[in-house]
Design a protein around this motif. Structure first.
Motif, PDB file in Angstrom:
ATOM      1  N   ILE A 118       0.842  -1.204   0.000  1.00 56.08           N
ATOM      2  CA  ILE A 118       0.000   0.000   0.000  1.00 56.08           C
ATOM      3  C   ILE A 118       0.873   1.247   0.000  1.00 56.08           C
ATOM      4  O   ILE A 118       0.632   2.208  -0.744  1.00 56.08           O
ATOM      5  N   ASN A 119       1.911   1.204   0.837  1.00 66.05           N
ATOM      6  CA  ASN A 119       2.840   2.325   0.881  1.00 66.05           C
ATOM      7  C   ASN A 119       3.549   2.502  -0.457  1.00 66.05           C
ATOM      8  O   ASN A 119       3.756   3.636  -0.918  1.00 66.05           O
ATOM      9  N   ALA A 120       3.899   1.379  -1.106  1.00 67.05           N
ATOM     10  CA  ALA A 120       4.557   1.444  -2.414  1.00 67.05           C
ATOM     11  C   ALA A 120       3.616   2.031  -3.459  1.00 67.05           C
ATOM     12  O   ALA A 120       4.043   2.814  -4.326  1.00 67.05           O
ATOM     13  N   GLY A 121       2.315   1.680  -3.382  1.00 66.16           N
ATOM     14  CA  GLY A 121       1.343   2.232  -4.319  1.00 66.16           C
ATOM     15  C   GLY A 121       1.186   3.737  -4.156  1.00 66.16           C
ATOM     16  O   GLY A 121       1.140   4.482  -5.147  1.00 66.16           O
ATOM     17  N   LEU A 122       1.110   4.189  -2.913  1.00 68.27           N
ATOM     18  CA  LEU A 122       1.045   5.628  -2.661  1.00 68.27           C
ATOM     19  C   LEU A 122       2.316   6.322  -3.152  1.00 68.27           C
ATOM     20  O   LEU A 122       2.263   7.436  -3.698  1.00 68.27           O
ATOM     21  N   SER A 123       3.457   5.668  -2.949  1.00 66.56           N
ATOM     22  CA  SER A 123       4.733   6.242  -3.385  1.00 66.56           C
ATOM     23  C   SER A 123       4.780   6.387  -4.903  1.00 66.56           C
ATOM     24  O   SER A 123       5.280   7.392  -5.426  1.00 66.56           O
ATOM     25  N   LEU A 124       4.235   5.381  -5.608  1.00 67.33           N
ATOM     26  CA  LEU A 124       4.189   5.453  -7.071  1.00 67.33           C
ATOM     27  C   LEU A 124       3.335   6.640  -7.520  1.00 67.33           C
ATOM     28  O   LEU A 124       3.709   7.372  -8.456  1.00 67.33           O
TER      29      LEU A 124
ATOM     30  N   PHE B  13       8.606   0.360   9.721  1.00 73.45           N
ATOM     31  CA  PHE B  13       8.439   1.800   9.930  1.00 73.45           C
ATOM     32  C   PHE B  13       9.414   2.569   9.046  1.00 73.45           C
ATOM     33  O   PHE B  13       9.055   3.580   8.431  1.00 73.45           O
ATOM     34  N   SER B  14      10.640   2.090   8.962  1.00 70.60           N
ATOM     35  CA  SER B  14      11.638   2.731   8.109  1.00 70.60           C
ATOM     36  C   SER B  14      11.234   2.654   6.636  1.00 70.60           C
ATOM     37  O   SER B  14      11.384   3.623   5.884  1.00 70.60           O
ATOM     38  N   ILE B  15      10.694   1.515   6.232  1.00 69.09           N
ATOM     39  CA  ILE B  15      10.248   1.355   4.843  1.00 69.09           C
ATOM     40  C   ILE B  15       9.149   2.355   4.511  1.00 69.09           C
ATOM     41  O   ILE B  15       9.128   2.942   3.419  1.00 69.09           O
ATOM     42  N   TYR B  16       8.231   2.569   5.454  1.00 72.46           N
ATOM     43  CA  TYR B  16       7.118   3.494   5.222  1.00 72.46           C
ATOM     44  C   TYR B  16       7.607   4.926   4.957  1.00 72.46           C
ATOM     45  O   TYR B  16       6.911   5.708   4.312  1.00 72.46           O
TER      46      TYR B  16
ATOM     47  N   SER C  38      15.182  25.743  -5.693  1.00 70.95           N
ATOM     48  CA  SER C  38      14.397  25.401  -4.500  1.00 70.95           C
ATOM     49  C   SER C  38      13.218  24.494  -4.818  1.00 70.95           C
ATOM     50  O   SER C  38      12.218  24.494  -4.098  1.00 70.95           O
ATOM     51  N   LEU C  39      13.339  23.675  -5.872  1.00 73.09           N
ATOM     52  CA  LEU C  39      12.235  22.795  -6.227  1.00 73.09           C
ATOM     53  C   LEU C  39      12.173  21.555  -5.350  1.00 73.09           C
ATOM     54  O   LEU C  39      11.296  20.709  -5.519  1.00 73.09           O
ATOM     55  N   GLY C  40      13.087  21.444  -4.400  1.00 74.27           N
ATOM     56  CA  GLY C  40      12.951  20.410  -3.379  1.00 74.27           C
ATOM     57  C   GLY C  40      11.701  20.600  -2.543  1.00 74.27           C
ATOM     58  O   GLY C  40      11.226  19.654  -1.907  1.00 74.27           O
ATOM     59  N   ILE C  41      11.138  21.809  -2.559  1.00 72.59           N
ATOM     60  CA  ILE C  41       9.911  22.075  -1.809  1.00 72.59           C
ATOM     61  C   ILE C  41       8.767  21.224  -2.345  1.00 72.59           C
ATOM     62  O   ILE C  41       7.889  20.787  -1.584  1.00 72.59           O
ATOM     63  N   VAL C  42       8.762  20.929  -3.648  1.00 70.12           N
ATOM     64  CA  VAL C  42       7.727  20.081  -4.241  1.00 70.12           C
ATOM     65  C   VAL C  42       7.829  18.667  -3.686  1.00 70.12           C
ATOM     66  O   VAL C  42       6.829  18.063  -3.269  1.00 70.12           O
ATOM     67  N   VAL C  43       9.031  18.132  -3.659  1.00 74.49           N
ATOM     68  CA  VAL C  43       9.251  16.781  -3.142  1.00 74.49           C
ATOM     69  C   VAL C  43       8.839  16.701  -1.675  1.00 74.49           C
ATOM     70  O   VAL C  43       8.175  15.751  -1.250  1.00 74.49           O
ATOM     71  N   GLY C  44       9.229  17.713  -0.892  1.00 76.36           N
ATOM     72  CA  GLY C  44       8.898  17.699   0.529  1.00 76.36           C
ATOM     73  C   GLY C  44       7.400  17.708   0.774  1.00 76.36           C
ATOM     74  O   GLY C  44       6.886  16.961   1.614  1.00 76.36           O
ATOM     75  N   ILE C  45       6.672  18.534   0.028  1.00 81.28           N
ATOM     76  CA  ILE C  45       5.227  18.626   0.217  1.00 81.28           C
ATOM     77  C   ILE C  45       4.537  17.329  -0.194  1.00 81.28           C
ATOM     78  O   ILE C  45       3.669  16.813   0.523  1.00 81.28           O
ATOM     79  N   VAL C  46       4.917  16.791  -1.349  1.00 80.26           N
ATOM     80  CA  VAL C  46       4.315  15.537  -1.805  1.00 80.26           C
ATOM     81  C   VAL C  46       4.605  14.420  -0.807  1.00 80.26           C
ATOM     82  O   VAL C  46       3.717  13.618  -0.471  1.00 80.26           O
ATOM     83  N   PHE C  47       5.825  14.356  -0.313  1.00 80.27           N
ATOM     84  CA  PHE C  47       6.192  13.331   0.676  1.00 80.27           C
ATOM     85  C   PHE C  47       5.313  13.437   1.921  1.00 80.27           C
ATOM     86  O   PHE C  47       4.808  12.431   2.428  1.00 80.27           O
TER      87      PHE C  47
ATOM     88  N   ILE D  77       0.938  11.448   5.478  1.00 80.76           N
ATOM     89  CA  ILE D  77      -0.308  11.658   6.226  1.00 80.76           C
ATOM     90  C   ILE D  77      -1.394  10.707   5.730  1.00 80.76           C
ATOM     91  O   ILE D  77      -2.131  10.096   6.524  1.00 80.76           O
ATOM     92  N   LEU D  78      -1.515  10.548   4.414  1.00 85.21           N
ATOM     93  CA  LEU D  78      -2.530   9.662   3.857  1.00 85.21           C
ATOM     94  C   LEU D  78      -2.299   8.205   4.259  1.00 85.21           C
ATOM     95  O   LEU D  78      -3.256   7.451   4.467  1.00 85.21           O
ATOM     96  N   PHE D  79      -1.039   7.820   4.371  1.00 78.21           N
ATOM     97  CA  PHE D  79      -0.735   6.428   4.693  1.00 78.21           C
ATOM     98  C   PHE D  79      -1.237   6.032   6.081  1.00 78.21           C
ATOM     99  O   PHE D  79      -1.528   4.862   6.323  1.00 78.21           O
ATOM    100  N   GLN D  80      -1.357   6.979   6.975  1.00 77.69           N
ATOM    101  CA  GLN D  80      -1.862   6.672   8.312  1.00 77.69           C
ATOM    102  C   GLN D  80      -3.262   6.065   8.254  1.00 77.69           C
ATOM    103  O   GLN D  80      -3.618   5.229   9.083  1.00 77.69           O
TER     104      GLN D  80
END
Length: 423
Positions: A75-81, A281-284, A123-132, A137-140
């Motif tokens: 499930i976490n992998a699907g969200l990551s994709l 937990f680390s994988i998530y 500063s486009l790392g801000i996009v990655v941080g927000i998406v992450f 939050i959704l994975f919870q």
């Protein structure tokens, strides 16, 4: 991300050994900016196939992993994709906004060529941080219940990462002195340190048990101090091992892939449910980091059409530090970070002010040949050029990432040969 050149009005700013800082701010903002280059999809597809084959082989075939745990990982992998595709889609959108606010830079390693005059959004790392963070939050919803013992630490981990994204973006905008950068991760790690309820013990190596008379040692508050220092190291070590297109994101991708394989191996080899949960937990945390980083790499790889900024380096370092702390494999993580440790040791004389430190500790670029020449500055980037001769920026970055992968492979070999004897 590559090195970026600051405007002349800022040339009197205090020098700092950070190859990831420099934006040029013109007097008049550009009203219409050309779109950035399309993502390098072929490169990302090759990387995904290369990393996913051994990972999913271990997950599905080599180890007998409980169905519920495997389901959570998938499930976490699907969200990551999904996060990967969102990142790829959002980076061109965000680039237009940062260009309007004059957050761009010129690639120093292409100075004197037409590419060196192109405005590259920063500063486009801000996009990655927000998406992450959205993925986290959704994975919870899919994995944690209200009474879960791990929920508090999971939210504390997300809070620390969010804090680091914010401070990284502040650094990109305000360009804080490099000495302050050492303090920022300590502040961002506070939510995790305050919420941490795990053990504070370490296992004494078996060869030393005879001399100490102890098999386990409780460090108490010293362990939490160590956690804070690990967060400081991981964030800043990625930040100073930089200066080439794709290097910051590339090293993160390599380390993240190694961490995922390590976690699956530990889950499959253990019968302790608490130990398995720590590595899960680390994988998530690492799967979304890897996926979103690959999306950013598709724009940041040579020739880069997007700079990641300190926002990304801080975010990536904090995420891996949190994963290593809560997954209880900080020793292994430091071996994965061996090139970063070497880069830090080479940098100590300049960081401490013993040796003069220029603002950009970068190689010299020859626009006629397109080759980089190493300088005497204490970085692994310059060390490689001095040892192996002049290279193109792309070849040098690939060499450094291969070195990173070799360090990770060495870690796996070391764990294999020392298993049962060291601990």
């Amino acid at each position: 991300m590559a090195a970026r050149k600051r405007a002349s009005t800022e040339s009197s700013a205090q020098p700092k050994p950070n190859e990831t800082a420099a934006r040029t701010k013109p007097q008049e903002p550009t009203l219409a900016e050309p779109p950035i280059a399309p993502p390098k999809s072929g490169l990302i597809l090759k990387l995904v196939l290369f990393f996913s084959v051994p990972y999913f082989y271990l997950l599905f075939y080599h180890y007998k992993i409980e169905p519920e745990l495997r389901k959570s990982i998938l499930i976490n992998a699907g969200l990551s994709l999904a996060g990967f595709f969102v990142t790829v889609k959002m980076i061109p959108v965000a680039s237009r906004y940062v260009l309007r606010r004059n957050l761009f830079g010129y690639d120093i390693n292409k100075k004197g060529t037409p590419q060196g005059t192109v405005k590259v959004p920063e500063s486009l790392g801000i996009v990655v941080g927000i998406v992450f963070l959205v993925l986290g939050i959704l994975f919870q919803y899919f994995n944690f219940t209200a009474d879960s013992n791990w929920l508090v630490e999971y939210n504390a981990a997300l809070a620390s990462i969010c804090f680091m994204v914010l401070l990284g973006f502040v650094d990109d905008v305000l360009d804080v002195p490099w000495r302050v950068k050492l303090v920022l991760p300590s502040i961002a790690a506070l939510p995790l340190l305050m919420a941490y309820a795990g053990h504070t013990t370490i296992v004494i190596p078996k060869p030393l048990v005879l001399y100490t008379g102890l098999e386990v040692l409780d460090l108490g508050w010293i362990y939490k101090l160590y956690m804070g220092l690990l967060a400081v190291f991981c964030t800043n070590s990625i930040n100073i091992h930089a200066g080439l297109n794709g290097l910051e994101v590339g090293q993160t991708v390599v380390i993240a892939a190694a961490v995922l394989i390590h976690n699956i191996m530990q889950i499959g080899a253990s019968a302790d449910s608490e130990y398995k949960m720590a590595h899960a937990f680390s994988i998530y945390l690492i799967q979304p980091l890897l996926a979103t980083s690959l999306g950013l790499l598709s724009y940041n790889w040579y020739p880069s059409s997007a700079f990641v900024g300190d926002t990304y380096t801080y975010f990536a370092g904090m995420t891996m530090a949190v994963a290593g702390i809560l997954g209880h494999f900080s020793e292994t993580l430091l071996i994965f970070f061996a090139p970063q440790v070497l880069n830090f040791l080479l940098s100590v004389p300049q960081l401490a002010g013993i040796v003069p430190c220029p603002r950009h500790r970068l190689p010299r670029f020859d626009p006629e040949t397109g080759l980089l020449t190493g300088t005497k500055d204490g970085t692994v980037v310059n060390l490689f050029l001095r040892r192996f001769g002049r290279m193109t920026e792309k070849s040098l970055c690939i060499s450094l990432l291969v070195f990173q992968a070799m360090a990770c492979c060495f870690c796996f070999l070391l764990r294999y040969f020392l298993a049962g004897w060291y601990k």
